[in-house]
Design a protein around this motif. Structure first.
Motif, PDB file in Angstrom:
ATOM      1  N   GLN A 147       0.827  -1.198   0.000  1.00 36.31           N
ATOM      2  CA  GLN A 147       0.000   0.000   0.000  1.00 36.31           C
ATOM      3  C   GLN A 147       0.866   1.256   0.000  1.00 36.31           C
ATOM      4  OE1 GLN A 147      -2.554  -0.519   3.497  1.00 36.31           O
ATOM      5  NE2 GLN A 147      -4.233  -1.113   2.143  1.00 36.31           N
ATOM      6  N   LEU A 148       0.265   2.355  -0.471  1.00 36.68           N
ATOM      7  CA  LEU A 148       0.904   3.666  -0.427  1.00 36.68           C
ATOM      8  C   LEU A 148       0.354   4.405   0.787  1.00 36.68           C
ATOM      9  CD1 LEU A 148       2.582   5.986  -1.672  1.00 36.68           C
ATOM     10  CD2 LEU A 148       0.577   6.569  -3.040  1.00 36.68           C
ATOM     11  N   HIS A 149       1.245   4.815   1.700  1.00 39.29           N
ATOM     12  CA  HIS A 149       0.829   5.522   2.916  1.00 39.29           C
ATOM     13  C   HIS A 149       1.194   6.999   2.782  1.00 39.29           C
ATOM     14  CE1 HIS A 149       0.044   1.828   5.346  1.00 39.29           C
ATOM     15  NE2 HIS A 149       0.847   1.316   4.419  1.00 39.29           N
ATOM     16  N   MET A 150       0.243   7.864   3.045  1.00 36.85           N
ATOM     17  CA  MET A 150       0.464   9.305   2.958  1.00 36.85           C
ATOM     18  C   MET A 150       0.336   9.920   4.346  1.00 36.85           C
ATOM     19  SD  MET A 150      -1.646  12.178   0.752  1.00 36.85           S
ATOM     20  CE  MET A 150      -3.120  12.105   1.807  1.00 36.85           C
ATOM     21  N   THR A 151       1.350  10.682   4.752  1.00 33.65           N
ATOM     22  CA  THR A 151       1.335  11.370   6.038  1.00 33.65           C
ATOM     23  C   THR A 151       1.388  12.871   5.796  1.00 33.65           C
ATOM     24  OG1 THR A 151       2.489   9.532   7.110  1.00 33.65           O
ATOM     25  CG2 THR A 151       2.470  11.635   8.269  1.00 33.65           C
ATOM     26  N   GLN A 152       0.461  13.604   6.420  1.00 38.43           N
ATOM     27  CA  GLN A 152       0.421  15.056   6.252  1.00 38.43           C
ATOM     28  C   GLN A 152       1.087  15.744   7.434  1.00 38.43           C
ATOM     29  OE1 GLN A 152      -2.984  16.638   4.056  1.00 38.43           O
ATOM     30  NE2 GLN A 152      -4.113  14.791   4.613  1.00 38.43           N
ATOM     31  N   GLY A 153       1.236  17.047   7.323  1.00 37.32           N
ATOM     32  CA  GLY A 153       1.970  17.812   8.322  1.00 37.32           C
ATOM     33  C   GLY A 153       1.387  17.734   9.713  1.00 37.32           C
ATOM     34  N   ASN A 154       0.079  17.485   9.811  1.00 32.16           N
ATOM     35  CA  ASN A 154      -0.563  17.391  11.128  1.00 32.16           C
ATOM     36  C   ASN A 154      -0.492  15.982  11.715  1.00 32.16           C
ATOM     37  OD1 ASN A 154      -2.327  16.006   9.497  1.00 32.16           O
ATOM     38  ND2 ASN A 154      -4.112  17.283   9.934  1.00 32.16           N
ATOM     39  N   GLY A 155       0.243  15.090  11.019  1.00 29.76           N
ATOM     40  CA  GLY A 155       0.393  13.726  11.499  1.00 29.76           C
ATOM     41  C   GLY A 155      -0.662  12.761  10.993  1.00 29.76           C
ATOM     42  N   GLU A 156      -1.680  13.284  10.311  1.00 25.67           N
ATOM     43  CA  GLU A 156      -2.739  12.425   9.786  1.00 25.67           C
ATOM     44  C   GLU A 156      -2.178  11.499   8.710  1.00 25.67           C
ATOM     45  OE1 GLU A 156      -6.782  12.979   7.104  1.00 25.67           O
ATOM     46  OE2 GLU A 156      -6.181  14.590   8.480  1.00 25.67           O
ATOM     47  N   THR A 157      -2.493  10.223   8.799  1.00 22.42           N
ATOM     48  CA  THR A 157      -1.978   9.220   7.867  1.00 22.42           C
ATOM     49  C   THR A 157      -3.135   8.474   7.210  1.00 22.42           C
ATOM     50  OG1 THR A 157       0.054   8.918   9.147  1.00 22.42           O
ATOM     51  CG2 THR A 157      -0.544   7.162   7.629  1.00 22.42           C
ATOM     52  N   MET A 158      -2.982   8.231   5.912  1.00 23.95           N
ATOM     53  CA  MET A 158      -3.963   7.468   5.159  1.00 23.95           C
ATOM     54  C   MET A 158      -3.238   6.432   4.317  1.00 23.95           C
ATOM     55  SD  MET A 158      -6.551  10.493   3.868  1.00 23.95           S
ATOM     56  CE  MET A 158      -7.874   9.334   3.492  1.00 23.95           C
ATOM     57  N   ALA A 159      -3.901   5.318   4.055  1.00 18.07           N
ATOM     58  CA  ALA A 159      -3.305   4.248   3.253  1.00 18.07           C
ATOM     59  C   ALA A 159      -4.173   3.996   2.027  1.00 18.07           C
ATOM     60  CB  ALA A 159      -3.180   2.962   4.066  1.00 18.07           C
ATOM     61  N   PHE A 160      -3.514   3.794   0.876  1.00 20.05           N
ATOM     62  CA  PHE A 160      -4.220   3.588  -0.385  1.00 20.05           C
ATOM     63  C   PHE A 160      -3.734   2.293  -1.031  1.00 20.05           C
ATOM     64  CE2 PHE A 160      -3.322   8.165   0.203  1.00 20.05           C
ATOM     65  CZ  PHE A 160      -4.611   8.580   0.519  1.00 20.05           C
ATOM     66  N   PRO A 161      -4.633   1.361  -1.250  1.00 19.00           N
ATOM     67  CA  PRO A 161      -4.239   0.102  -1.889  1.00 19.00           C
ATOM     68  C   PRO A 161      -4.062   0.295  -3.394  1.00 19.00           C
ATOM     69  CG  PRO A 161      -6.599   0.122  -1.509  1.00 19.00           C
ATOM     70  CD  PRO A 161      -6.063   1.375  -0.880  1.00 19.00           C
TER      71      PRO A 161
END
Length: 619
Positions: A497-511
């Motif tokens: 998966q591709l994991h994206m982390t933003q400046g506020n620490g929020e993380t999302m994962a995309f299959p």
């Protein structure tokens, strides 16, 4: 039909729709509790029905509590005439709850007076920058309080009534609201709206109090005002040519191309499209080391006007180099100027210089005015949601690569620390792309219900490209981790998966997307108009609040696509799909008119515009 004539018709038509008349004297105290209740009922229903995203940052329960508080107060008032200043304060509080710069009370100065001074936040100091001549001894003084209320308390109190989405936007707007005595009266800060006592600390450290008499807007405009600038010093570059919306200057000794974009509107005598052509013709024939795009104080206008600037910069490696392209932003950078800043952030290698911007990267826009039935106060409610970056961007601001603010002494001495920092900036060696890791990270990822994020190798490294045109290089920081051109935005690959982390620490994962899984916007990009239309219409039923379905996002992408590729048919397909999604919305037809206009199809542009007007531009 001549294209310039069509543009004139469009502009005149829009101005006719948006023009407003002066408000009546609604603060006279003549309105009854019943009258005010009718206004608040209308306000509540209109926000729910006409505002594009009223509960984006504040849940509906908070609005319900505020309206309940107002109704309870009016019931307790009974047959007595409610305090008009308190009632007006309530209106401002409801509007401020939405936390949006484009939601506002219009024509404040039709029913408010103002203190004849201007002030600005320099760090923690709130300093007077201009004032009417009799009080010029206060120039440069720090305002420390009003009527016994400290400036720190005032700063917090005004947050309840000033529309804003982030701290910089508040700092930009708060000084204009603080000088309205009627609003100060409604907040309980002063008793007499005709006499406002301010406490200041002069430049020499002396403290004193001064009573300032408010004036009407017409009186204010006629007053002779003085400012705190040192008249013996030359004006900084950014404040020159103040009557022009855009201009450029070449600093030969520094080999620096400076582009000033102070208003997103066509300038009399030279359309923006003509200006961009002249700018890049000059750039292509000139030795340039650094390029500066200065959008300080640009409060907005037409967002599509500057698309060619970002696209043409992207095409020119000579200008679009790391450490050699800069964008100057500040709290006054708002609306359409933020759209440009985010586009430059995505499409080019620019470095952001300054303090940030005055609104969120994703923001609302294009307010339409609604008049309260009894007080006649007009409220601006936005009808558009601008998806300027990627769908999940949760930033409240744009973080600059080179953070800077301007001190009062620099303002007074007409020194520009932003341009000085750019002139002194030493570019680092270009980032080496290095080897693409053995593990294959390239592929298609399910970024949202209507978009795919493509990770591809463009020869000099990995790039993440979203279906709507947003993109960013992926710069390896070791292992499976990558940084981007956006401060705080990082990606890493793990477990397929591709994991994206933003400046506020929020993380999302995309299959990864399966081969046959092609979402709506990817279908559009592949030319599958009918399939994409069906996919979007299905989404509109199952997920009507999906950000990609907002009425202007496909239109904006269509224009971006046209300027990038020149493919009119593809952009026309995007616009056609948007029409099918929003058949009754006049704005969509007017957006289509813009595409026809830039493509030179004047008569078709006129027809689209006329259709949009007939459908109703307000909705």
């Amino acid at each position: 039909m001549d294209n310039s004539l069509v543009k004139w018709i469009i502009n005149v038509g829009i101005c006719s729709i948006l023009c407003c008349v002066n408000l009546n004297a609604q603060l006279s105290g003549k309105l009854s509790s019943e009258d005010w209740q009718k206004d608040f009922d209308y306000l509540e229903k209109t926000i729910q029905a006409k505002h594009i995203a009223p509960y984006r940052h504040t849940d509906k329960a908070a609005f319900d509590r505020k309206f309940d508080e107002i109704r309870k107060h009016l019931e307790q008032t009974g047959s007595s005439k409610p305090n008009p200043y308190l009632m007006t304060r309530y209106i401002f509080e409801v509007i401020a709850l939405i936390r949006d710069k484009h939601t506002y009370v219009s024509d404040r100065y039709a029913f408010f007076t103002l203190l004849p001074l201007s002030a600005y936040w320099y760090g923690q100091d709130f300093r007077i920058t201009s004032i009417h001549e009799p009080d010029q001894d206060l120039l440069g003084a720090k305002i420390t309080g009003i009527n016994g209320v400290s400036i720190d308390e005032l700063y917090e109190l005004l947050k309840k009534v000033v529309p804003h989405s982030n701290d910089l936007g508040y700092k930009d707007a708060m000084p204009f609201y603080l000088r309205n005595p009627e609003l100060l009266r409604g907040l309980g800060i002063i008793e007499d709206i005709n006499q406002v006592n301010i406490k200041v600390e002069l430049v020499n450290g002396q403290t004193l109090e001064r009573t300032i008499t408010p004036v009407t807007l017409k009186q204010y405009q006629a007053l002779h005002k003085v400012n705190a600038l040192d008249k013996t010093k030359p004006a900084p570059l950014f404040s020159q040519n103040s009557t022009k919306n855009y201009w450029f200057q070449y600093l030969k000794d520094e080999e620096l191309l400076y582009v000033r974009y102070s208003r997103a509107a066509n300038h009399k005598g030279e359309k923006a499209s003509t200006f961009w052509k002249r700018l890049f013709a000059f750039a292509d024939s000139t030795l340039i080391d650094k390029t500066v795009i200065d959008v300080r104080g640009n409060s907005g206008g037409m967002p599509d006007l500057a698309i060619p600037l970002a696209i043409e910069l992207k095409k020119r490696p000579k200008l679009n180099r790391q450490g050699h392209l800069f964008t100057i932003i500040d709290r006054g950078t708002q609306s359409a100027a933020i759209t440009l800043a985010t586009m430059l952030e995505s499409q080019t290698n620019t470095l952001m210089v300054g303090e940030g911007v005055g609104d969120r990267p994703h923001h609302l826009s294009d307010a339409r005015l609604w008049k309260l039935p009894k007080s006649k106060i007009k409220i601006g409610l936005p009808i558009l949601y601008y998806l300027n970056t990627h769908d999940h961007d949760s930033r409240w601001n744009i973080s600059p690569h080179i953070p800077l603010t301007r001190a009062f002494e620099q303002y007074q001495n007409r020194h520009d620390p932003y341009l000085t920092a750019i002139l002194n900036y030493k570019a680092e060696s270009p980032t080496e792309p290095g080897l693409i890791p053995e593990q294959n990270y390239q592929g298609r990822y399910a970024f949202s219900k209507d978009k795919t994020l493509h990770v591809i190798n463009e020869g000099d490294g990995l790039v993440a490209k979203l279906s709507n045109g947003w993109q960013t290089p992926l710069i390896s920081t070791g292992g499976n981790k990558f940084r981007t051109n956006t401060i705080g935005l990082e990606f890493n690959f793990s477990s397929g998966q591709l994991h994206m982390t933003q400046g506020n620490g929020e993380t999302m994962a995309f299959p990864r997307r399966q081969t046959g899984d092609i979402p709506a916007m990817e279908l559009l990009n592949q030319g599958g108009l009918e399939e994409a239309s069906k996919a979007y219409q299905a989404l509109s039923k199952t997920d009507p609040n999906l950000i990609g379905l907002q009425r202007n996002n496909l239109s904006t992408y269509a224009l971006l696509s046209y300027y990038s590729t020149g493919d009119f048919e593809r952009s026309k397909s995007l616009m056609t799909t948007n029409l099918k999604l929003h058949r009754g919305i006049g704005f969509v037809n007017i957006s289509f008119a813009k595409l026809y206009q830039v493509h030179g199809k004047g008569f078709r542009a006129f027809l689209c515009f006329a259709t949009g007007i007939l459908k109703g531009y307000k909705d």
